[in-house]
Scaffold this active site. Structure first.
Site, PDB file in Angstrom:
ATOM      1  N   ASP A 110       0.958  -1.110  -0.130  1.00 33.45           N
ATOM      2  CA  ASP A 110      -0.139  -0.057  -0.043  1.00 33.45           C
ATOM      3  C   ASP A 110       0.862   1.375   0.153  1.00 33.45           C
ATOM      4  OD1 ASP A 110      -3.053   0.553   1.945  1.00 33.45           O
ATOM      5  OD2 ASP A 110      -1.895   1.816   0.166  1.00 33.45           O
ATOM      6  N   LEU A 111       0.926   2.109  -1.276  1.00 31.06           N
ATOM      7  CA  LEU A 111       1.887   3.114  -0.889  1.00 31.06           C
ATOM      8  C   LEU A 111       0.960   4.241   0.097  1.00 31.06           C
ATOM      9  CD1 LEU A 111       3.848   3.928  -3.320  1.00 31.06           C
ATOM     10  CD2 LEU A 111       2.185   1.930  -3.783  1.00 31.06           C
ATOM     11  N   TYR A 142      -1.309   9.920  -3.426  1.00 30.24           N
ATOM     12  CA  TYR A 142      -1.395  11.241  -4.425  1.00 30.24           C
ATOM     13  C   TYR A 142      -0.231  12.237  -3.875  1.00 30.24           C
ATOM     14  CZ  TYR A 142      -5.835   9.484  -6.382  1.00 30.24           C
ATOM     15  OH  TYR A 142      -6.906   8.907  -7.188  1.00 30.24           O
ATOM     16  N   ARG A 149       0.285  15.496   8.503  1.00 27.62           N
ATOM     17  CA  ARG A 149      -0.662  14.666   9.517  1.00 27.62           C
ATOM     18  C   ARG A 149      -0.139  14.903  10.891  1.00 27.62           C
ATOM     19  NH1 ARG A 149      -2.371   8.844   6.718  1.00 27.62           N
ATOM     20  NH2 ARG A 149      -2.643   9.713   4.576  1.00 27.62           N
ATOM     21  N   ASP A 163      -3.414   2.427  -5.987  1.00 28.43           N
ATOM     22  CA  ASP A 163      -2.023   2.293  -4.999  1.00 28.43           C
ATOM     23  C   ASP A 163      -1.979   1.038  -4.158  1.00 28.43           C
ATOM     24  OD1 ASP A 163      -4.011   2.756  -3.117  1.00 28.43           O
ATOM     25  OD2 ASP A 163      -2.810   4.375  -2.290  1.00 28.43           O
ATOM     26  N   GLU A 164      -2.601   0.187  -4.566  1.00 28.78           N
ATOM     27  CA  GLU A 164      -2.861  -1.087  -3.709  1.00 28.78           C
ATOM     28  C   GLU A 164      -2.302  -2.428  -4.481  1.00 28.78           C
ATOM     29  OE1 GLU A 164      -5.747  -1.735  -0.351  1.00 28.78           O
ATOM     30  OE2 GLU A 164      -6.471  -0.152  -1.589  1.00 28.78           O
TER      31      GLU A 164
END
Length: 505
Positions: A13-14, A18, A50, A118-119
């Site tokens: 998983d990236l 984006y 975050r 992206d997975e």
DNA sequence: ACGGGTTAGACC
DNA sequence: TGGTCTAAC
């Protein structure tokens, strides 16, 4: 109760995908906070942002308040007349980055399922078998040094744990290559099935991987809110919740009959297994999208004039993507689905058309067909708050004889090389929108086109051609049967496997 | 704290 | 098959 699963599955998983694409594209410092903006909203937040309290649900204005130094990058926007309110976003940047990543993954791993942009799920079972070497326990254990291990640890003398360890080594190598060759970090989970791998990949983000040994599964289920399990995040999970339970282990208290009464037989079996960490669903090798959608939510278009402009814009974007797809994947969409939402009706409705075939004038033909269909659709009434166009039911195109013939008959000197529709194609219908592949309709040979296209685009085309070759090779391998002959592919598989020489078996 | 644009898969 | 619904990113 042996779980009797000897597969090794990874989920990759990236991280904030984006956002990473924009950081790599723009050469932004890794530690800099950055968000990807879509209109007033924010659709991706990198980890530095975050840390400063920014979330996906903030508006662009709130981001700036929370974190004035945060870089806001707007998603690419397509519009026909510059600076006109009729504009839509394009995800092309992310699709391209995704294609590069999958190209790399497919270079190293045979069984890859593209789960989203992206997975990916990887079935590492066969690779793991080939990678077993003769080592002592400590040495084997060190091969998982890159992973966080759930539960009480691993026993490398156990067959299942050892296979997981080797899987985590392969996954770690792959992640390093993605990082070094393309600049992206990702997280991964390594487990004996897809559900556990997916669960694990989310546990230690960013840029880390998590291992799920069999011995930890029950303990994991004790604490796990079952809504975190794939497929239980929505309505089905909601119905389960209504029973007054929260963790997966609590759901284990219901037997099959009880579950069957409340849900169907099918869902009951699914739930029964999944809350025990059992999932036999396979990694389905697939790297190409099955459908393409261009859509836009609207604020109540009142007339045909407005609707037609949106239709033109959507069809134009879809058409460009179709042309591109035809080149690299050698296939054509059979159906064109129009979806819309009229103000009065609370949900979208859709109508299907045969996709106009053939290259010339297709965009205009699409528009004509759509307009006449909608005019005869009573439920299509103003105002309109949503329009979407989907290309579906792709069918492989027959083998391209033009390029094959170049080999067979060494270019007959006087033979017609220039197709007639060149003229037609270049006085193009959609000037404002990306025109990568439009213009001279060169033979589908990426190497040739490299002269005319930007370096980046040329690279991409080339990459996709190679990926196509991979897919052909992979499917050929499958059709020969999964045992025995599958060794054909060995040659290029060096990069990961050469890291450690595998045991001669 | 549910919003815009996408994709896939199940169901009838 | 076509159309709707669900689930996920």
């Amino acid at each position: 109760m042996a779980i009797c699963e000897d597969r090794v599955i990874a989920h990759v998983d990236l991280d904030a995908f984006y956002a990473q694409v924009e950081m790599v594209r723009l050469g932004v410092d890794e530690e800099a906070p950055l968000c990807v903006q879509q209109w007033e909203g924010v659709i991706a937040v990198n980890y530095p942002a975050r840390k400063r309290g920014v979330t996906r649900f903030d508006k662009a204005g709130e981001v700036k308040k929370k974190c004035p130094e945060c870089i806001l990058v707007h998603v690419e926007v397509l519009s026909e007349e510059q600076e006109q309110p009729k504009a839509k976003v394009s995800l092309a940047r992310y699709r391209e980055a995704s294609a590069r990543i999958f190209k790399l993954i497919l270079r190293e791993i045979e069984r890859v399922e593209r789960a989203s942009i992206d997975e990916a799920y990887l079935d590492l079972t066969d690779m793991v078998k080939k990678r077993r070497g003769i080592r002592d326990n400590d040495e084997n254990l060190s091969r998982a040094s890159d992973s966080i291990i759930l539960g009480e640890g691993l026993d490398p003398s156990r067959k299942d744990d050892l296979s997981l360890i080797i899987g985590s080594e392969i996954t770690s190598d792959l992640r390093r290559m993605i990082r070094e060759e393309l600049g992206y970090t990702c997280s991964a989970g390594v487990a004996h099935n897809k559900t556990l791998a997916k669960l694990a990949s989310a546990m230690n983000k960013p840029n880390c991987q998590t291992l799920v040994p069999n011995s930890c599964v029950q303990g994991l289920m004790e604490k796990l809110p079952f809504r975190k399990i794939r497929q239980l995040g929505g309505k089905l999970g909601g119905e389960l919740e209504a029973l007054g339970v929260e963790t997966a282990a609590q759901v284990q208290c219901y037997n099959l009959e009880e579950l069957s009464r409340r849900f169907g037989q099918k869902d009951a079996h699914f739930v029964f297994d999944i809350v025990r960490g059992i999932d036999r669903s396979e990694v389905v090798p697939r790297s190409k999208p099955k459908s393409m959608l261009a859509a836009k939510s609207l604020s109540g278009e009142q007339d045909w004039d407005g609707v037609n402009r949106w239709l033109r814009m959507l069809a134009s974007e879809l058409h460009d993507r179709m042309l591109f797809d035809e080149e690299v994947n050698v296939r054509e969409a059979r159906n064109l689905v129009i979806s819309f939402k009229s103000g009065s009706v609370p949900r979208t409705t859709s109508k299907t058309l045969p996709m106009p075939r053939g290259q010339s004038n297709r965009l205009e033909r699409m528009l004509k067909e759509m307009q006449s269909l909608l005019r005869n659709t009573p439920s299509f009434s103003f105002p309109i708050d949503f329009l979407g166009l989907t290309a579906t039911n792709f069918e492989d195109k027959p083998a391209d004889n033009e390029s094959i013939n170049k080999f067979l008959k060494p270019s007959a000197p006087g033979s017609h090389q220039a197709p007639i529709e060149k003229v037609q194609a270049s006085k193009n219908e959609n000037p404002g929108i990306k025109k990568w592949l439009l213009g001279p309709k060169a033979p589908p040979d990426p190497e040739k086109q490299a002269e005319e296209l930007s370096q980046e685009t040329a690279d991409f085309l080339l990459a996709k051609k190679l990926q196509r070759d991979d897919d052909i090779e992979a499917s050929r391998q499958y059709s020969t049967g999964k045992s025995g002959r599958a060794q054909l592919k060995k040659p290029r598989r060096g990069t990961i496997d050469s890291f450690l020489q595998k045991a001669p078996d």
